[in-house]
Design a protein around this motif. Structure first.
Motif, PDB file in Angstrom:
ATOM      1  N   VAL A 108     -34.495 -36.843 -15.574  1.00 43.11           N
ATOM      2  CA  VAL A 108     -34.179 -35.665 -14.841  1.00 43.11           C
ATOM      3  C   VAL A 108     -35.291 -34.679 -15.122  1.00 43.11           C
ATOM      4  CG1 VAL A 108     -32.960 -33.771 -14.376  1.00 43.11           C
ATOM      5  CG2 VAL A 108     -31.904 -35.903 -14.046  1.00 43.11           C
ATOM      6  N   PHE A 109     -35.504 -34.443 -16.570  1.00 47.20           N
ATOM      7  CA  PHE A 109     -36.259 -33.442 -16.818  1.00 47.20           C
ATOM      8  C   PHE A 109     -37.809 -33.712 -17.223  1.00 47.20           C
ATOM      9  CE2 PHE A 109     -32.074 -31.975 -18.460  1.00 47.20           C
ATOM     10  CZ  PHE A 109     -32.083 -30.825 -17.680  1.00 47.20           C
ATOM     11  N   ALA A 110     -38.135 -35.132 -17.156  1.00 45.19           N
ATOM     12  CA  ALA A 110     -39.310 -35.572 -17.336  1.00 45.19           C
ATOM     13  C   ALA A 110     -39.963 -35.452 -15.849  1.00 45.19           C
ATOM     14  CB  ALA A 110     -39.378 -37.015 -17.631  1.00 45.19           C
ATOM     15  N   ALA A 111     -39.274 -35.043 -14.765  1.00 45.08           N
ATOM     16  CA  ALA A 111     -39.878 -35.000 -13.495  1.00 45.08           C
ATOM     17  C   ALA A 111     -40.218 -33.313 -13.225  1.00 45.08           C
ATOM     18  CB  ALA A 111     -38.808 -35.400 -12.383  1.00 45.08           C
ATOM     19  N   SER A 112     -40.231 -32.607 -14.188  1.00 46.34           N
ATOM     20  CA  SER A 112     -40.543 -31.023 -14.229  1.00 46.34           C
ATOM     21  C   SER A 112     -39.804 -30.533 -13.107  1.00 46.34           C
ATOM     22  CB  SER A 112     -41.862 -30.832 -13.998  1.00 46.34           C
ATOM     23  OG  SER A 112     -42.749 -31.573 -14.970  1.00 46.34           O
ATOM     24  N   PRO A 113     -38.372 -30.428 -13.142  1.00 47.90           N
ATOM     25  CA  PRO A 113     -37.552 -29.893 -12.097  1.00 47.90           C
ATOM     26  C   PRO A 113     -37.778 -28.226 -12.099  1.00 47.90           C
ATOM     27  CG  PRO A 113     -36.166 -30.300 -14.137  1.00 47.90           C
ATOM     28  CD  PRO A 113     -37.557 -30.913 -14.403  1.00 47.90           C
ATOM     29  N   ALA A 183     -33.366 -28.865 -20.899  1.00 41.40           N
ATOM     30  CA  ALA A 183     -33.924 -28.072 -19.854  1.00 41.40           C
ATOM     31  C   ALA A 183     -34.714 -26.871 -20.439  1.00 41.40           C
ATOM     32  CB  ALA A 183     -32.713 -27.422 -19.311  1.00 41.40           C
ATOM     33  N   ARG A 184     -34.490 -26.384 -21.453  1.00 41.34           N
ATOM     34  CA  ARG A 184     -35.399 -25.358 -21.925  1.00 41.34           C
ATOM     35  C   ARG A 184     -36.863 -25.909 -22.395  1.00 41.34           C
ATOM     36  NH1 ARG A 184     -31.368 -22.850 -24.985  1.00 41.34           N
ATOM     37  NH2 ARG A 184     -31.198 -21.340 -23.455  1.00 41.34           N
ATOM     38  N   ALA A 185     -36.911 -27.035 -23.069  1.00 44.06           N
ATOM     39  CA  ALA A 185     -38.132 -27.606 -23.436  1.00 44.06           C
ATOM     40  C   ALA A 185     -38.550 -27.984 -22.409  1.00 44.06           C
ATOM     41  CB  ALA A 185     -37.586 -28.868 -24.314  1.00 44.06           C
ATOM     42  N   ALA A 186     -38.197 -28.263 -21.118  1.00 46.35           N
ATOM     43  CA  ALA A 186     -38.973 -28.517 -20.002  1.00 46.35           C
ATOM     44  C   ALA A 186     -39.411 -27.018 -18.923  1.00 46.35           C
ATOM     45  CB  ALA A 186     -37.942 -29.149 -18.652  1.00 46.35           C
ATOM     46  N   GLY A 187     -39.186 -25.868 -19.726  1.00 43.36           N
ATOM     47  CA  GLY A 187     -39.711 -24.631 -19.237  1.00 43.36           C
ATOM     48  C   GLY A 187     -38.679 -24.131 -18.121  1.00 43.36           C
ATOM     49  N   GLU A 206     -35.014  -7.830 -10.397  1.00 40.00           N
ATOM     50  CA  GLU A 206     -35.907  -7.875 -11.397  1.00 40.00           C
ATOM     51  C   GLU A 206     -36.943  -9.191 -11.460  1.00 40.00           C
ATOM     52  OE1 GLU A 206     -33.761  -8.482 -15.075  1.00 40.00           O
ATOM     53  OE2 GLU A 206     -32.460  -6.695 -14.734  1.00 40.00           O
ATOM     54  N   GLY A 207     -36.780  -9.934 -10.385  1.00 36.84           N
ATOM     55  CA  GLY A 207     -37.614 -10.984  -9.992  1.00 36.84           C
ATOM     56  C   GLY A 207     -37.515 -11.939 -10.688  1.00 36.84           C
ATOM     57  N   LEU A 208     -36.300 -12.416 -11.435  1.00 35.28           N
ATOM     58  CA  LEU A 208     -36.336 -13.391 -12.330  1.00 35.28           C
ATOM     59  C   LEU A 208     -35.761 -14.819 -11.618  1.00 35.28           C
ATOM     60  CD1 LEU A 208     -34.310 -11.791 -15.421  1.00 35.28           C
ATOM     61  CD2 LEU A 208     -36.872 -12.064 -15.063  1.00 35.28           C
ATOM     62  N   LEU A 209     -35.408 -14.803 -10.720  1.00 30.18           N
ATOM     63  CA  LEU A 209     -34.900 -15.988 -10.002  1.00 30.18           C
ATOM     64  C   LEU A 209     -35.956 -16.917  -9.376  1.00 30.18           C
ATOM     65  CD1 LEU A 209     -32.018 -14.298  -7.860  1.00 30.18           C
ATOM     66  CD2 LEU A 209     -31.558 -15.763 -10.001  1.00 30.18           C
ATOM     67  N   ALA A 210     -37.179 -16.461  -9.492  1.00 29.40           N
ATOM     68  CA  ALA A 210     -38.322 -17.291  -8.877  1.00 29.40           C
ATOM     69  C   ALA A 210     -38.523 -18.422  -9.977  1.00 29.40           C
ATOM     70  CB  ALA A 210     -39.202 -16.761  -8.207  1.00 29.40           C
ATOM     71  N   ALA A 211     -38.068 -18.084 -11.229  1.00 28.61           N
ATOM     72  CA  ALA A 211     -38.883 -19.017 -12.292  1.00 28.61           C
ATOM     73  C   ALA A 211     -37.752 -20.295 -12.407  1.00 28.61           C
ATOM     74  CB  ALA A 211     -38.724 -18.283 -13.787  1.00 28.61           C
ATOM     75  N   PRO A 212     -38.502 -21.527 -12.768  1.00 32.19           N
ATOM     76  CA  PRO A 212     -37.498 -22.857 -13.044  1.00 32.19           C
ATOM     77  C   PRO A 212     -36.273 -22.429 -13.588  1.00 32.19           C
ATOM     78  CG  PRO A 212     -39.674 -23.247 -13.431  1.00 32.19           C
ATOM     79  CD  PRO A 212     -39.827 -21.542 -13.450  1.00 32.19           C
ATOM     80  N   THR A 213     -35.097 -22.945 -12.752  1.00 27.34           N
ATOM     81  CA  THR A 213     -33.809 -22.484 -13.421  1.00 27.34           C
ATOM     82  C   THR A 213     -32.824 -23.699 -13.391  1.00 27.34           C
ATOM     83  OG1 THR A 213     -34.197 -20.109 -12.433  1.00 27.34           O
ATOM     84  CG2 THR A 213     -31.864 -20.970 -12.803  1.00 27.34           C
ATOM     85  N   ALA A 214     -31.927 -23.331 -14.401  1.00 33.86           N
ATOM     86  CA  ALA A 214     -30.858 -24.458 -14.708  1.00 33.86           C
ATOM     87  C   ALA A 214     -29.644 -23.587 -14.506  1.00 33.86           C
ATOM     88  CB  ALA A 214     -30.985 -25.326 -16.008  1.00 33.86           C
ATOM     89  N   TRP A 215     -28.891 -23.874 -13.624  1.00 31.55           N
ATOM     90  CA  TRP A 215     -27.626 -23.060 -13.426  1.00 31.55           C
ATOM     91  C   TRP A 215     -26.673 -24.027 -14.230  1.00 31.55           C
ATOM     92  CZ3 TRP A 215     -26.465 -18.374 -11.909  1.00 31.55           C
ATOM     93  CH2 TRP A 215     -27.165 -17.379 -11.319  1.00 31.55           C
TER      94      TRP A 215
END
Length: 267
Positions: A108-113, A183-187, A206-215
């Motif tokens: 999952v995380f190797a695919a740069s989600p 997830a954190r290691a994947a950025g 604040e414009g934070l939602l556009a970054a890669p996110t794990a909910w």
């Protein structure tokens, strides 16, 4: 034509409604033309057996054609046999047995989600199925199940996904802290959906939602415990503008995932 509802074959299919049988065989039950159609289209290699009444095949020729394209024989059965196999009270005449195809957390995380849903201790099958469906609709890259989250191959979960189970990777059996670490290691940033968190609207501004996110989503009744919330970069809540006491978990998860999807596609 299968006619005996008590035959060993029919009983073996019906047993897949139980977790023990699914765990032992690595197979699960698909009910209805929609679920079978999506499996044949997106994961034909997983479909091992397909049963249907003649009437159902006449009504859903695309299922028949999809089975043919996948090299899968349709085994005709009476309505009584289909009812004996099914978990639902009123089956739609089409039943399939499929092989489970979970994705590893590592893959999952190797695919740069850019967007994933992590479900910790989600126990209601309908909620989990709806979250998987919402994640699919929002363009999420995967759903990761941790803790004692309900089996994603439970018949009610499968039905609630309406086929989305075959559209995106679903990983299960992970330990929450380890998943969050990957997830954190994947950025990815980690947002915990929590009733005591910051207002989601503030984070949007604040414009934070556009970054890669794990909910991170928790149990329907208890939410996330303090230790789980502490793993996140930030805990967020959806504002309630009306008089509702709260939102259903699956509804809240859908909104959160779509907020990220909108922000990530804004440019």
């Amino acid at each position: 034509m299968l006619e005996n509802p008590r035959s060993p074959r029919v009983r073996a299919v019906a047993k897949l409604a139980k977790r023990s049988a699914r765990h032992e065989t690595g197979r699960f039950l698909l009910e209805g033309p929609q679920a079978v159609r999506e499996a044949l289209r997106f994961a034909p290699e997983a479909v091992e057996e397909l049963y249907a009444t003649p009437g159902a095949m006449e009504k859903h020729p695309d299922v028949r054609d999809g089975a043919g394209d996948a090299g899968i024989d349709v085994r005709f059965a009476t309505e009584a046999v289909i009812e004996a196999m099914a978990d639902t009270v009123t089956p739609q005449g089409v039943i399939a047995v499929a092989r489970q195809l979970p994705t590893s957390v590592r893959d999952v995380f190797a695919a740069s989600p850019r967007l994933i849903a992590i479900c910790e201790e989600v126990r209601d099958p309908g909620n989990l199925g709806t979250i998987i469906r919402a994640a699919d609709a929002a363009g999420a890259d995967a759903v990761v199940l941790t803790g004692r989250t309900v089996d994603p191959y439970h018949p009610k979960v499968v039905r609630a996904t309406t086929g989305s189970l075959f559209h995106l990777p679903v990983s299960l059996g992970g330990e929450l802290a380890g998943v969050v670490g990957r997830a954190r290691a994947a950025g990815m940033q980690i947002f915990a959906a929590d009733i005591d968190g910051d207002d989601l609207l503030a984070v949007r501004s604040e414009g934070l939602l556009a970054a890669p996110t794990a909910w991170l989503f928790g149990n329907e009744a208890r939410g996330l415990d303090e230790a789980s919330v502490a793993l996140a970069d930030r805990s967020l809540r959806l504002p309630i503008f009306g008089r509702a006491e709260s939102l259903n978990l699956a509804t809240a998860a859908s909104v959160c995932l779509y907020e990220s999807a909108f922000a990530q596609r804004a440019d």
